[in-house]
Design an enzyme around this catalytic site. Structure first.
Site, PDB file in Angstrom:
ATOM      1  N   ARG A   1       0.831  -1.228   0.000  1.00 33.87           N
ATOM      2  CA  ARG A   1       0.000   0.000   0.000  1.00 33.87           C
ATOM      3  C   ARG A   1       0.856   1.266   0.000  1.00 33.87           C
ATOM      4  O   ARG A   1       0.510   2.266   0.623  1.00 33.87           O
ATOM      5  CB  ARG A   1      -0.942   0.045   1.219  1.00 33.87           C
ATOM      6  CG  ARG A   1      -1.861  -1.119   1.348  1.00 33.87           C
ATOM      7  CD  ARG A   1      -2.916  -1.222   0.240  1.00 33.87           C
ATOM      8  NE  ARG A   1      -3.702  -2.413   0.433  1.00 33.87           N
ATOM      9  CZ  ARG A   1      -3.375  -3.607  -0.108  1.00 33.87           C
ATOM     10  NH1 ARG A   1      -2.327  -3.729  -0.892  1.00 33.87           N
ATOM     11  NH2 ARG A   1      -4.134  -4.648   0.119  1.00 33.87           N
TER      12      ARG A   1
ATOM     13  N   SER B   1     -10.314  -0.596   4.586  1.00 34.38           N
ATOM     14  CA  SER B   1      -9.417  -0.688   5.739  1.00 34.38           C
ATOM     15  C   SER B   1      -8.776   0.671   6.019  1.00 34.38           C
ATOM     16  O   SER B   1      -8.170   1.267   5.137  1.00 34.38           O
ATOM     17  CB  SER B   1      -8.307  -1.708   5.462  1.00 34.38           C
ATOM     18  OG  SER B   1      -8.876  -2.991   5.391  1.00 34.38           O
TER      19      SER B   1
ATOM     20  N   GLU C   1      -3.793   3.651   6.378  1.00 34.89           N
ATOM     21  CA  GLU C   1      -3.735   3.344   4.945  1.00 34.89           C
ATOM     22  C   GLU C   1      -4.454   4.462   4.186  1.00 34.89           C
ATOM     23  O   GLU C   1      -4.033   4.893   3.120  1.00 34.89           O
ATOM     24  CB  GLU C   1      -4.436   2.000   4.682  1.00 34.89           C
ATOM     25  CG  GLU C   1      -4.579   1.691   3.202  1.00 34.89           C
ATOM     26  CD  GLU C   1      -5.193   0.313   2.936  1.00 34.89           C
ATOM     27  OE1 GLU C   1      -4.968  -0.629   3.722  1.00 34.89           O
ATOM     28  OE2 GLU C   1      -5.902   0.197   1.924  1.00 34.89           O
TER      29      GLU C   1
HETATM   30  C1  LIG Z   1     -15.642  -1.069   0.863  1.00 34.81           C
HETATM   31  C2  LIG Z   1     -14.204  -0.832   0.472  1.00 34.81           C
HETATM   32  C3  LIG Z   1     -13.370  -1.917   0.278  1.00 34.81           C
HETATM   33  C4  LIG Z   1     -12.022  -1.718  -0.081  1.00 34.81           C
HETATM   34  N1  LIG Z   1     -11.231  -2.804  -0.279  1.00 34.81           N
HETATM   35  C5  LIG Z   1      -9.946  -2.618  -0.645  1.00 34.81           C
HETATM   36  C6  LIG Z   1      -9.088  -3.749  -0.879  1.00 34.81           C
HETATM   37  O1  LIG Z   1      -9.480  -4.901  -0.809  1.00 34.81           O
HETATM   38  N2  LIG Z   1      -7.795  -3.505  -1.211  1.00 34.81           N
HETATM   39  C7  LIG Z   1      -7.298  -2.237  -1.332  1.00 34.81           C
HETATM   40  O2  LIG Z   1      -6.113  -2.083  -1.655  1.00 34.81           O
HETATM   41  N3  LIG Z   1      -8.089  -1.163  -1.116  1.00 34.81           N
HETATM   42  C8  LIG Z   1      -9.387  -1.316  -0.785  1.00 34.81           C
HETATM   43  N4  LIG Z   1     -10.178  -0.229  -0.555  1.00 34.81           N
HETATM   44  C9  LIG Z   1      -9.584   1.127  -0.631  1.00 34.81           C
HETATM   45  C10 LIG Z   1      -9.651   1.784  -2.027  1.00 34.81           C
HETATM   46  O3  LIG Z   1     -10.728   1.272  -2.804  1.00 34.81           O
HETATM   47  C11 LIG Z   1      -8.346   1.603  -2.803  1.00 34.81           C
HETATM   48  O4  LIG Z   1      -7.241   2.149  -2.107  1.00 34.81           O
HETATM   49  C12 LIG Z   1      -8.418   2.265  -4.184  1.00 34.81           C
HETATM   50  O5  LIG Z   1      -7.275   1.912  -4.923  1.00 34.81           O
HETATM   51  C13 LIG Z   1      -8.519   3.795  -4.126  1.00 34.81           C
HETATM   52  O6  LIG Z   1      -8.855   4.243  -5.431  1.00 34.81           O
HETATM   53  P1  LIG Z   1      -9.615   5.622  -5.649  1.00 34.81           P
HETATM   54  O7  LIG Z   1      -9.715   5.855  -7.118  1.00 34.81           O
HETATM   55  O8  LIG Z   1     -10.900   5.665  -4.915  1.00 34.81           O
HETATM   56  O9  LIG Z   1      -8.566   6.625  -5.001  1.00 34.81           O
HETATM   57  P2  LIG Z   1      -8.859   7.877  -4.060  1.00 34.81           P
HETATM   58  O10 LIG Z   1      -9.435   7.422  -2.767  1.00 34.81           O
HETATM   59  O11 LIG Z   1      -9.626   8.894  -4.820  1.00 34.81           O
HETATM   60  O12 LIG Z   1      -7.365   8.396  -3.812  1.00 34.81           O
HETATM   61  C14 LIG Z   1      -6.475   7.649  -2.998  1.00 34.81           C
HETATM   62  C15 LIG Z   1      -5.085   8.288  -3.087  1.00 34.81           C
HETATM   63  O13 LIG Z   1      -4.600   8.135  -4.426  1.00 34.81           O
HETATM   64  C16 LIG Z   1      -4.302   9.415  -4.994  1.00 34.81           C
HETATM   65  N5  LIG Z   1      -4.679   9.335  -6.404  1.00 34.81           N
HETATM   66  C17 LIG Z   1      -5.913   9.061  -6.917  1.00 34.81           C
HETATM   67  N6  LIG Z   1      -5.859   9.035  -8.258  1.00 34.81           N
HETATM   68  C18 LIG Z   1      -4.570   9.300  -8.599  1.00 34.81           C
HETATM   69  C19 LIG Z   1      -3.878   9.406  -9.853  1.00 34.81           C
HETATM   70  N7  LIG Z   1      -4.510   9.243 -11.023  1.00 34.81           N
HETATM   71  N8  LIG Z   1      -2.561   9.682  -9.842  1.00 34.81           N
HETATM   72  C20 LIG Z   1      -1.892   9.858  -8.673  1.00 34.81           C
HETATM   73  N9  LIG Z   1      -2.497   9.780  -7.452  1.00 34.81           N
HETATM   74  C21 LIG Z   1      -3.819   9.500  -7.421  1.00 34.81           C
HETATM   75  C22 LIG Z   1      -5.147  10.408  -4.212  1.00 34.81           C
HETATM   76  O14 LIG Z   1      -4.581  11.706  -4.249  1.00 34.81           O
HETATM   77  C23 LIG Z   1      -5.087   9.799  -2.818  1.00 34.81           C
HETATM   78  O15 LIG Z   1      -3.881  10.123  -2.175  1.00 34.81           O
HETATM   79  C24 LIG Z   1     -11.526  -0.398  -0.226  1.00 34.81           C
HETATM   80  C25 LIG Z   1     -12.392   0.689  -0.041  1.00 34.81           C
HETATM   81  C26 LIG Z   1     -13.714   0.485   0.303  1.00 34.81           C
HETATM   82  C27 LIG Z   1     -14.623   1.662   0.460  1.00 34.81           C
END
Ligand SMILES: Cc1cc2nc3c(=O)[nH]c(=O)nc-3n(C[C@H](O)[C@H](O)[C@H](O)COP(=O)(O)OP(=O)(O)OC[C@H]3O[C@@H](n4cnc5c(N)ncnc54)[C@H](O)[C@@H]3O)c2cc1C
Length: 299
Positions: A172, A221, A291
């Site tokens: 992560r 998480s 995280e």
């Molecule tokens: C119900 C639930 C279950 C989940 N299960 C998992 C799991 O099993 N495994 C897991 O790893 N995560 C899990 N997550 C967390 C999350 O879905 C992941 O971390 C996901 O990759 C975040 O993607 P996002 O587009 O929503 O990023 P965001 O939440 O919008 O951003 C997260 C971070 O990434 C940065 N970011 C976003 N886009 C970019 C880009 N294009 N370039 C550079 N930086 C960027 C943002 O600035 C921020 O710092 C879960 C979340 C929820 C709500």
């Protein structure tokens, strides 16, 4: 709040004072000074090229791992979801996806193409951009082992191709070679996998549903697992399930999730995070690391 002048020609893709609670899975977060959804890569590059150099830039995907504070985000927030949306098969085992493509779509489509291991993407409720930034993973798989190349954009709008060897990638955690560069696309490499099926995705999603509070407002998480242990176990055995501040509560189903029961503020969630960290440190002698990415300003 700073009034940012919108670069000429981008008025229809920008919004002032956009509430970030509309764009985060916790449904909290104050306003972004300026919200920008690019039409495509060229549009994004032109926008950044024209944006005054002193305006801060933040990226979000689906806000599924972001805690945006109650006073919101100064500067511009860029969201590629809904626009940088192309997903294509390049050859037998490689695909190219833009940063706004939801991971769930990548997982399902890869399986339809007979490629694996890709099922784990189907349960991650974020974009590819977020998965690249986080090295998202599940069920023993992670994003970066699949990456053959990434495409990035910098603060001046310059697009680059980079190889994974330029990044320091861990659990992560992804440290880029340069600050102020964001992911706009990636080439992912899979293997031909006869066992990959929509049925195996269905089974993985069912396992999630059984163990996690899916459907409630959360960020997944909140804490990373410390080496050799599970954050959820440490939180649960410290007696913290159900602990709440306002409408923010440690889930009773999965202790590493914090739920917004309806009207939580980011400050309530942060107070729960701090209390969990302090209590687990006192009871178990382990300092949990978040995280979730905390963005923006406190009220
Ligand atoms: C119900 C639930 C279950 C989940 N299960 C998992 C799991 O099993 N495994 C897991 O790893 N995560 C899990 N997550 C967390 C999350 O879905 C992941 O971390 C996901 O990759 C975040 O993607 P996002 O587009 O929503 O990023 P965001 O939440 O919008 O951003 C997260 C971070 O990434 C940065 N970011 C976003 N886009 C970019 C880009 N294009 N370039 C550079 N930086 C960027 C943002 O600035 C921020 O710092 C879960 C979340 C929820 C709500």
């Amino acid at each position: 709040m700073t009034a940012i002048s919108v670069p000429q020609g981008f008025e229809t893709r920008t919004r002032h004072d956009e509430l970030m609670s509309r764009h985060t899975s916790w449904h909290v977060g104050g306003p972004a000074d300026l919200w920008f959804m690019p039409r495509d890569l060229a549009d994004l590059s032109a926008f950044l090229g024209q944006l005054p150099g002193d305006v801060p830039v933040t990226w979000v995907g689906l806000g599924s791992n972001a805690l945006v504070r109650d006073a919101g985000i100064r500067g511009v927030v860029i969201c590629p979801h809904g626009s940088l949306n192309s997903l294509e098969r390049i050859d037998e085992t490689r695909i190219r996806a833009e940063a706004g493509v939801p991971c769930a779509r990548i997982g399902r489509q890869a399986v339809k193409w007979g490629l694996g291991p890709a099922e784990f993407f189907a349960g991650i409720p974020g974009t590819l951009g977020g998965a690249l930034a986080m090295n998202a993973g599940a069920w023993g798989q992670e994003t970066w082992p699949r990456v053959e190349e990434v495409e990035t954009v910098d603060r001046a709008g310059v697009i680059r191709r980079r190889s994974p060897s330029e990044y320091r990638v861990g659990y992560r955690s992804v440290v880029p070679p340069a600050r102020g560069e964001w992911f706009v696309a990636a080439t992912l490499k899979f293997e031909r996998d006869a066992a990959a099926s929509t049925e195996s995705i269905r089974r993985l999603l069912e396992r999630r549903l059984a163990s996690q509070p899916i459907g409630e407002w959360s960020c997944g998480s909140v804490f990373t697992n410390p080496p050799g242990d599970h954050a959820a176990r440490l939180i649960e055995t410290a007696g913290l399930k159900g602990f709440s501040v306002g409408d923010a509560a440690v889930s009773t189903k999965h202790a590493n999730f914090i739920i917004n029961r309806g009207h939580a503020r980011a400050a309530d969630i942060e107070a729960v995070i701090r209390h969990v960290q302090e209590t687990v440190a006192r009871v178990h002698g382990v300092r949990l690391q978040t995280e979730v990415r905390i963005l923006g300003e406190t009220a």
